[in-house]
Write a protein that holds these residues in place. Sequence first.
Motif, PDB file in Angstrom:
ATOM      1  N   SER A 107     -48.848  90.605  -2.038  1.00 40.13           N
ATOM      2  CA  SER A 107     -48.160  89.487  -1.600  1.00 40.13           C
ATOM      3  C   SER A 107     -48.100  88.274  -2.476  1.00 40.13           C
ATOM      4  O   SER A 107     -47.144  87.414  -2.550  1.00 40.13           O
ATOM      5  N   GLY A 108     -49.225  87.979  -3.093  1.00 38.45           N
ATOM      6  CA  GLY A 108     -49.149  86.971  -4.129  1.00 38.45           C
ATOM      7  C   GLY A 108     -48.236  87.115  -5.302  1.00 38.45           C
ATOM      8  O   GLY A 108     -47.706  86.140  -5.668  1.00 38.45           O
ATOM      9  N   TYR A 109     -48.054  88.590  -5.784  1.00 39.96           N
ATOM     10  CA  TYR A 109     -47.128  88.820  -6.814  1.00 39.96           C
ATOM     11  C   TYR A 109     -45.698  88.467  -5.985  1.00 39.96           C
ATOM     12  O   TYR A 109     -45.030  87.956  -6.798  1.00 39.96           O
ATOM     13  N   LEU A 110     -45.382  88.849  -4.932  1.00 39.52           N
ATOM     14  CA  LEU A 110     -44.173  88.656  -4.480  1.00 39.52           C
ATOM     15  C   LEU A 110     -43.596  86.916  -4.193  1.00 39.52           C
ATOM     16  O   LEU A 110     -42.587  86.618  -4.340  1.00 39.52           O
ATOM     17  N   ILE A 111     -44.808  86.256  -3.945  1.00 41.58           N
ATOM     18  CA  ILE A 111     -44.700  84.718  -3.851  1.00 41.58           C
ATOM     19  C   ILE A 111     -44.202  84.039  -5.406  1.00 41.58           C
ATOM     20  O   ILE A 111     -43.356  83.553  -5.519  1.00 41.58           O
ATOM     21  N   SER A 112     -45.192  84.722  -6.239  1.00 42.40           N
ATOM     22  CA  SER A 112     -45.133  84.255  -7.746  1.00 42.40           C
ATOM     23  C   SER A 112     -43.804  84.413  -8.476  1.00 42.40           C
ATOM     24  O   SER A 112     -43.345  84.029  -9.360  1.00 42.40           O
ATOM     25  N   ASP A 115     -38.656  83.584  -7.562  1.00 46.43           N
ATOM     26  CA  ASP A 115     -37.559  82.975  -8.278  1.00 46.43           C
ATOM     27  C   ASP A 115     -37.215  83.534  -9.482  1.00 46.43           C
ATOM     28  O   ASP A 115     -36.275  83.246 -10.225  1.00 46.43           O
ATOM     29  N   GLY A 116     -37.738  85.035  -9.639  1.00 47.13           N
ATOM     30  CA  GLY A 116     -37.198  85.729 -10.702  1.00 47.13           C
ATOM     31  C   GLY A 116     -37.977  85.548 -12.092  1.00 47.13           C
ATOM     32  O   GLY A 116     -37.868  86.301 -13.092  1.00 47.13           O
ATOM     33  N   ARG A 117     -38.818  84.693 -12.044  1.00 51.19           N
ATOM     34  CA  ARG A 117     -39.637  84.449 -13.576  1.00 51.19           C
ATOM     35  C   ARG A 117     -40.934  85.377 -13.261  1.00 51.19           C
ATOM     36  O   ARG A 117     -41.470  85.462 -12.251  1.00 51.19           O
ATOM     37  N   ALA A 118     -41.283  85.754 -14.666  1.00 51.75           N
ATOM     38  CA  ALA A 118     -42.421  86.497 -14.570  1.00 51.75           C
ATOM     39  C   ALA A 118     -43.617  85.621 -14.576  1.00 51.75           C
ATOM     40  O   ALA A 118     -43.805  84.347 -14.501  1.00 51.75           O
ATOM     41  N   MET A 133     -35.923  89.438  -2.788  1.00 48.98           N
ATOM     42  CA  MET A 133     -35.188  89.479  -1.694  1.00 48.98           C
ATOM     43  C   MET A 133     -34.998  88.078  -0.916  1.00 48.98           C
ATOM     44  O   MET A 133     -35.629  87.245  -1.533  1.00 48.98           O
ATOM     45  N   ASP A 134     -34.171  87.952   0.123  1.00 43.60           N
ATOM     46  CA  ASP A 134     -33.947  86.750   0.698  1.00 43.60           C
ATOM     47  C   ASP A 134     -35.144  86.205   1.433  1.00 43.60           C
ATOM     48  O   ASP A 134     -36.066  87.116   1.893  1.00 43.60           O
TER      49      ASP A 134
END
Length: 181
Positions: A107-112, A115-118, A133-134
């Motif tokens: 979930s932290g990865y998905l938050i971070s 915006d498409g940035r690494a 995802m939306d």
Amino acid sequence: MAQLKNSVDGYGWISIVLHWLMALTIFGLFGLGLYMVELTYYDAWYKGSLDLHKSIGIILALVWIARVIWRFSNTTPQDLGDKKWEHQVAHLVHLLLYLLMLALFVSGYLISTADGRAIEVFGWFEIPASLMMDNQEDIAGVIHWGLAWSLMGLVALHALAAVKHHIVDKDRTLVRMLKSH
């Protein structure tokens, strides 16, 4: 003589160090997370706290992987006492702790990466964004928040059980995670 590896009698130094390193890091990340959510975009440490939280979270995920590999490639100390139900609950709680940590990393990865940035990890390497995802950041943020509090609740239960073993049962459960056999 202290051992690096586990035996049926107790934990080795590698397991003990991984346990406490992760515990202290998780407490630190939780505290930093509570602090971060109170910051606004204009606060001086807004970006710095986010970057630190992400970087430490990625390093913790790598340590988690090492710990899981170590756990399954090593001897597991025997359960103490004769309460089978208690052993089953302890194993379930440990499994839930590992799964909650994994879900927090995801979930932290998905938050971070919403915006498409690494995710840049201390300037050493990057973890690329791969899922989009939306409303990803908002959904993952709510999940991350709930998982973090759930982990803290389960950690409290885990700690209370260790203290109960030490004070009430007077067994070596807690001592085995404080010093190698």
